[in-house]
Scaffold this motif. Structure first.
Motif: not given
Length: 137
Positions: A22-24, A61-66, A119-123
């Motif tokens: 969604a950010a992209v 990138g995506s959060k939570g990928r390690g 502000r983007d979708l995640e602040g």
């Protein structure tokens, strides 16, 4: 070009998103970035993306990928990124037309720039303006 290495920017803001796809989409469709690269995992999560605006770029990138970077960024908050654009008013109108949250409309600044804030979708806060300081190398 001053401030670059072999025609490449030497600084790349790097952001992690809960919903990187969604950010992209928002950054390319509503805020004028161009997708340079996008790598996805088998689960469809964005492992790494590079988006270009003018002669600069951001990575995301995506959060939570390690991994070390994801772990280091786990407790980080939102960020602010400044992007130089030629026509602030047209850029702002495009963002408005695409439903981007505007924090400040185009405003002339005391230091000679014309800027607006979104502000983007995640602040994360994105500043778009005409101020482009010269970097001597």
């Amino acid at each position: 070009m001053a401030g670059t290495q072999g025609g490449r920017p030497s600084i790349y803001p790097t952001l992690l998103y809960t919903d990187a796809k969604a950010a992209v989409r928002q950054l390319t469709e509503a805020l004028g970035f161009t997708e340079l690269a996008l790598y996805e995992g088998e689960d469809g999560a964005v492992l790494h993306a590079e988006l270009v605006q003018g002669d600069g770029a951001v990575m995301l990138g995506s959060k939570g990928r390690g991994g070390v970077f994801d772990t280091a960024m786990k407790e980080s908050g939102t960020v602010g990124v400044y992007v130089v654009v030629d026509d602030v008013d047209a850029h702002h109108q495009w963002a408005v037309d695409h439903g981007v949250e505007i924090l400040m409309p185009p405003t002339d600044q005391d230091y000679g720039s014309r800027d607006y804030l979104a502000r983007d979708l995640e602040g994360n806060v994105w500043s778009f303006g005409t101020y482009a300081p010269a970097i001597s190398g």
